[in-house]
Design a protein around this motif. Structure first.
Motif: not given
Length: 611
Positions: A442-469
């Motif tokens: 998985y991607p490395a945890p981040q302190s913050s995410c971009a506006a078009n990203q979702f921050k997981c509880k693991t602090n990993v940032c993913i694209s908001k388009s990947r939610l609920c898929d």
């Protein structure tokens, strides 16, 4: 087998005129209920399965059979069950208890009790058993889950996972119930009270009680409704538990880069240490130049993978050069077909891998040439369940070829199994080389995410388009939560086809219908062997069956209800997963229309075999 003078039921494998010893036997009164039984049969020649009923000493000796099913592969150990499809050979008691165990996906209906996911898949779409402790249940009410019968003289080791989360938690007992004791049961394991939100593993030795017996999981409701008790992943193994010890979590195997690496992070296909020490010794990536790493033969016969090149190279003993070095001095693993008998299988197993991300793939190279060479397949094995993910049959030419095997999300430990099977011919070879895994972390945890990203509880940032898929992109399913403080997938219109067709309907103006299925399709060389939701042979999907009486060019259409964009957008987005595998694949098309039986307007399409 119900009656006081019941005799014996035997099952034989008959080859020619030889019947041999019974493969399975049961004697004596087994009660009023239908009992489920299974037996694995292996043979290098044609055979018949023979059922033999032997009359007992009196007329109350009727023996009945029903619902015989024959399928490929070895049977799972009797009693083992992950509850993804059904209760296997476990049943709710008809008498003696107060209520029943239930199958469920996701969280239970009451807050602050029960698990959020199952154990098998660690997913809200996985299934487990639980007791619903809300009204009308009262303190002390009990539910019995009862196994099929085990014959006298059977020692077993049973392990299972349990969740006892809730301030009003009651008791879980594991009991042995002999047939000669009426309703009396003997408790051999128990746990009471709140054990926290995590799944925990239990294990206990079952000693022969001197009579045919059943195993009972007895759940007892606690003082209030916060008593939803759950179990999952029951495994029964013959013999003593000493050889099947439960692994204990080591919280700090390595100190690296300023943090501890736990034992469940070792061999998880993720480099948790910058010097890769947590993965380097696992031996799943292998070029076979200096050994076989931690891959091993497990079939216990002479027909096994050997390290090549052969000391006497010929057309039956592997290719003339390896793939790694492309030289006659390089090494690979090959099969000597002369060592096997008709339709022998060689089983080559990876070390235990702790998890894999949704993008995980295994790459390897194979050399497979010769007339009637046989087959090569790759399966994923979790406990007793195996799902086929790669298959080849017949001559693949006298060259090394690359195979990319999609592993997908595996949230619990698993093995990769390479299975090669010869035919009646010994001409040719099957060889493998250069196994490695890619895209499994998985991607490395981040302190913050971009506006078009979702921050997981693991602090990993993913694209908001990947939610609920229906894909665990975060690694902890926080992007798939039905309802939480950061996402609510319950607001999406979704269908996993695990239960039914949901809101989709069959078109009444097409030629035939879509079908719902789990596991591989009936035709070899086409269709999936597992679903996407659960990444398992137990998961369900929709497919079209193109065998007779279907004809080329016929269509099957699935129709959604009318959809509307929400107030903040003027368009809808639909995501789906598809597989189009087979040499005769035609077309998959998505259309839209604005009125019932109106004109079909093309939105998307694919044609031909896409793998």
């Amino acid at each position: 087998m119900n009656g006081i003078t019941i005799g014996t039921l035997n099952i034989y494998k008959k080859t020619g005129a030889t019947r041999g010893s019974p493969l399975w036997t049961m004697s004596g009164n087994q009660g009023l209920q239908w009992q489920k039984a299974q037996v694995s049969v292996s043979s290098s020649v044609g055979f018949q399965v023979t059922f033999e009923g032997i009359i007992g000493p009196g007329y109350k000796s009727d023996i009945a059979l029903d619902d015989i099913d024959i399928s490929l592969g070895a049977c799972p150990t009797a009693g083992s069950c992950n509850f993804e499809k059904d209760l296997c050979d476990w049943t709710n008691a008809n008498a003696g208890d107060d209520f029943d165990w239930e199958r469920i996906q996701g969280a239970t209906a009451s807050n602050n009790t029960g698990p959020q996911t199952d154990h098998t898949l660690n997913s809200a779409y996985g299934t487990y058993l639980y007791i619903e402790a809300s009204d009308p249940r009262q303190q002390g009410d009990k539910a019995w889950l009862v196994s099929s019968a085990y014959p006298n003289g059977t020692d077993q080791c049973i392990s299972w996972w349990y969740n006892m989360n809730g301030g009003g938690m009651g008791t879980l007992n594991v009991n042995v119930w002999p047939y000669n004791t009426g309703m009396s049961q003997t408790t051999i394991w128990l746990k009471s009270g709140d054990q926290g939100p995590m799944w925990n593993q239990g294990q206990v030795q079952i000693l022969d009680p001197g009579a045919a017996y059943r195993i009972v999981f007895e759940a007892i409701r606690g003082p209030n409704y916060n008593s939803d008790l759950a179990i999952d992943d029951i495994i029964l193994l013959p013999g003593n538990c000493m050889g099947h010890a439960i692994p204990q979590l080591n919280p700090c195997v390595y100190q690296c880069d300023g943090h501890c690496v736990r034992s469940d992070q070792i061999c998880n296909l993720i480099n948790d240490c910058s010097d890769i020490r947590d993965e380097n010794t696992c031996g799943y990536n292998c070029n076979f130049e200096t050994g076989t790493c931690n891959w091993s033969n497990t079939n216990g016969t002479s027909f096994v993978f050997k390290q090549g090149p052969s000391p006497v190279p010929n057309s039956n003993l592997g290719p003339l050069f390896d793939h790694t070095t492309l030289s006659p001095n390089g090494h690979y693993m090959y099969l000597d077909a002369d060592k096997g008998s008709l339709y022998s299988s060689a089983i080559y197993v990876s070390p235990l891998l702790m998890q894999a991300s949704p993008s995980c793939e295994m790459v390897f190279y194979y050399h497979m040439t010769g007339t009637y060479i046989g087959q090569l397949e790759v399966t994923l094995k979790q406990d007793y369940l195996q799902s086929r993910v790669f298959f080849l049959l017949g001559d693949q030419q006298n060259v090394w070829k690359k195979a990319v095997v999609y592993i997908g999300r595996m949230s619990n430990p698993f093995n990769v199994v390479i299975n090669a099977r010869r035919t009646f011919s010994t001409n040719g070879d099957i060889a493998i080389d250069d196994i490695f895994f890619q895209n499994c972390g998985y991607p490395a945890p981040q302190s913050s995410c971009a506006a078009n990203q979702f921050k997981c509880k693991t602090n990993v940032c993913i694209s908001k388009s990947r939610l609920c898929d229906f894909t665990d992109d975060c690694g902890d399913n926080s992007d798939e939560a039905k309802s939480s403080d950061i996402v609510s997938c319950s607001t999406y219109q979704k269908c996993s086809f695990e239960q039914d067709f949901c809101f989709f309907q069959q078109d009444q103006t097409d030629d035939f219908d879509w079908s719902r299925r789990s596991g591989p399709t009936v035709t070899v060389g086409t269709g999936p062997s597992r679903d996407h939701t659960l990444n398992s042979a137990n998961g369900h999907y929709l497919y079209i069956e193109t065998s007779s009486p279907q004809r080329p060019g016929q269509t099957a259409r699935l129709v959604s209800p009318f959809l509307f964009a929400n107030d903040s957008s003027n368009f809808c987005i639909m995501r789906f997963y598809y597989e189009m595998f087979g040499p005769d694949i035609n077309t998959l098309t998505v259309y839209y229309r604005t009125q019932v039986n109106g004109q079909l307007n093309r939105l998307w399409g694919r044609n031909g075999n896409v793998g």
